[in-house]
Design a protein around this motif. Sequence first.
Motif, short mmCIF file in Angstrom:
data_model
loop_
_atom_site.label_atom_id
_atom_site.label_comp_id
_atom_site.label_asym_id
_atom_site.label_seq_id
_atom_site.Cartn_x
_atom_site.Cartn_y
_atom_site.Cartn_z
N LEU A 1 1.98 0.39 -13.27
CA LEU A 1 2.17 -1.00 -12.31
C LEU A 1 2.29 -0.73 -10.84
CD1 LEU A 1 2.64 -3.94 -12.08
CD2 LEU A 1 5.21 -3.71 -12.16
N ASN A 2 2.97 0.30 -10.39
CA ASN A 2 2.79 0.79 -8.95
C ASN A 2 1.50 1.15 -8.68
OD1 ASN A 2 5.50 0.51 -8.79
ND2 ASN A 2 6.24 2.45 -9.32
N ALA A 3 0.75 1.97 -9.37
CA ALA A 3 -0.56 2.43 -8.96
C ALA A 3 -1.53 1.00 -9.02
CB ALA A 3 -1.03 3.29 -10.25
N ALA A 4 -1.27 0.11 -9.94
CA ALA A 4 -2.00 -1.14 -9.70
C ALA A 4 -1.61 -2.12 -8.63
CB ALA A 4 -1.84 -2.03 -11.29
N GLU A 5 -0.31 -2.05 -8.17
CA GLU A 5 -0.01 -2.65 -6.77
C GLU A 5 -0.53 -2.01 -5.81
OE1 GLU A 5 4.20 -4.22 -8.30
OE2 GLU A 5 4.14 -2.42 -7.16
N SER A 6 -0.49 -0.68 -5.81
CA SER A 6 -1.14 -0.14 -4.62
C SER A 6 -2.74 -0.24 -4.52
CB SER A 6 -0.93 1.66 -4.77
OG SER A 6 -1.47 2.22 -3.67
N LYS A 7 -3.18 -0.20 -5.57
CA LYS A 7 -4.88 -0.59 -5.53
C LYS A 7 -5.07 -1.96 -5.09
CE LYS A 7 -8.82 -0.19 -8.57
NZ LYS A 7 -9.19 0.01 -10.00
N ARG A 8 -4.18 -2.80 -5.48
CA ARG A 8 -4.35 -4.18 -5.13
C ARG A 8 -4.18 -4.69 -3.58
NH1 ARG A 8 -6.68 -9.28 -5.91
NH2 ARG A 8 -5.29 -10.91 -5.51
N ARG A 9 -3.04 -4.00 -3.20
CA ARG A 9 -2.75 -4.05 -1.86
C ARG A 9 -3.84 -3.56 -0.90
NH1 ARG A 9 2.07 -2.16 -2.40
NH2 ARG A 9 1.54 -0.09 -2.07
N THR A 10 -4.20 -2.39 -1.41
CA THR A 10 -5.55 -1.88 -0.55
C THR A 10 -6.63 -2.67 -0.49
OG1 THR A 10 -4.71 0.50 -1.10
CG2 THR A 10 -7.08 0.13 -0.33
N SER A 11 -7.01 -3.27 -1.77
CA SER A 11 -8.06 -4.10 -1.85
C SER A 11 -8.15 -5.45 -0.97
CB SER A 11 -8.21 -4.44 -3.32
OG SER A 11 -8.65 -3.39 -3.90
N ASN B 1 -6.15 -5.85 1.85
CA ASN B 1 -6.01 -5.42 3.16
C ASN B 1 -7.56 -5.27 3.53
OD1 ASN B 1 -3.32 -6.01 3.39
ND2 ASN B 1 -2.96 -3.99 3.28
N ALA B 2 -8.31 -4.40 2.71
CA ALA B 2 -9.55 -4.12 3.31
C ALA B 2 -10.41 -5.52 3.04
CB ALA B 2 -10.22 -3.15 2.04
N GLN B 3 -10.46 -6.54 2.09
CA GLN B 3 -11.04 -7.78 2.20
C GLN B 3 -10.67 -8.48 3.06
OE1 GLN B 3 -13.42 -8.69 0.26
NE2 GLN B 3 -13.53 -11.09 0.28
N LEU B 4 -9.30 -8.56 3.81
CA LEU B 4 -9.06 -9.32 4.89
C LEU B 4 -9.56 -8.70 6.19
CD1 LEU B 4 -7.33 -11.54 6.11
CD2 LEU B 4 -5.40 -10.09 6.37
N ARG B 5 -9.68 -7.50 6.39
CA ARG B 5 -10.42 -6.80 7.33
C ARG B 5 -11.72 -7.08 7.51
NH1 ARG B 5 -6.59 -2.75 6.16
NH2 ARG B 5 -8.28 -1.52 4.56
N ALA B 6 -12.46 -7.01 6.11
CA ALA B 6 -13.60 -7.26 6.32
C ALA B 6 -14.13 -8.85 6.55
CB ALA B 6 -14.57 -7.03 5.06
N ILE B 7 -13.23 -9.55 6.31
CA ILE B 7 -13.27 -11.07 6.59
C ILE B 7 -13.27 -11.23 8.34
CG2 ILE B 7 -12.29 -13.38 6.45
CD1 ILE B 7 -11.87 -12.58 3.51
N LEU B 8 -12.17 -10.50 8.83
CA LEU B 8 -12.00 -10.74 10.11
C LEU B 8 -12.78 -9.92 10.98
CD1 LEU B 8 -8.13 -9.86 10.21
CD2 LEU B 8 -9.06 -12.00 10.85
N ASP B 9 -13.56 -8.89 10.50
CA ASP B 9 -14.63 -8.24 11.28
C ASP B 9 -16.01 -9.17 11.23
OD1 ASP B 9 -13.03 -5.99 11.71
OD2 ASP B 9 -13.91 -4.86 9.94
N GLN B 10 -16.36 -9.85 10.04
CA GLN B 10 -17.18 -10.77 10.14
C GLN B 10 -17.10 -12.10 10.90
OE1 GLN B 10 -20.26 -10.46 8.25
NE2 GLN B 10 -20.76 -12.02 9.64
N LEU B 11 -15.87 -12.37 10.98
CA LEU B 11 -15.35 -13.63 12.09
C LEU B 11 -15.57 -13.08 13.33
CD1 LEU B 11 -12.19 -15.07 10.33
CD2 LEU B 11 -14.56 -16.28 10.54
#
Length: 170
Positions: free
Chosen positions: A116-126, A128-138
């Motif tokens: 579960l911790n590994a899945a959470e870490s992967k989810r958090r990373t994904s 945050n990366a998606q939000l950064r990509a959206i902000l970069d596009q904006l």
Amino acid sequence: TTEIYTLSLHDALPILIFDLQHDYEERTKALKSKVTSKSQELEGAGLGDDYVTSKNLINEFRQYRKTEKREWVGEQEELQSLFNIIQAKLKTHKRPVYVPPQGLSVDDVEDDMNNLNAAESKRRTSLNAQLRAILDQLRADFADKANAFAETAFLRSEEHTSELQSPATS
């Protein structure tokens, strides 16, 4: 009376231990089910295509970690304690150690929590990366529009300047 009490306590011990073992097994099954289900949910969850959706998903994830996850960690600790109590009672009364059914050991629960911790870490990373990509596009979209506006304004300014200079030369 002392003999009756001792005999009754002796007879009650297997029932008490059975109840503790049953409680341990049922609670462990329930926790493992929740943890495994959440791990699968996190691995298959979407990321959101826009800023608002992504921020909401991040907030939901944080809320889950503050509530459900904390409860599960507490339950895991309580199960460890219950397991230790069972073993201590058995040892005190010179009974064989308790071996939980397949998949319900303390180590099995720990493995599920680690997954579960590994899945959470992967989810958090994904997320945050998606939000950064959206902000970069904006930012890029805004910069393109700002640059186009500045260029248009500059060209109009040049046209206006040349119109002002043309009548003066005639």
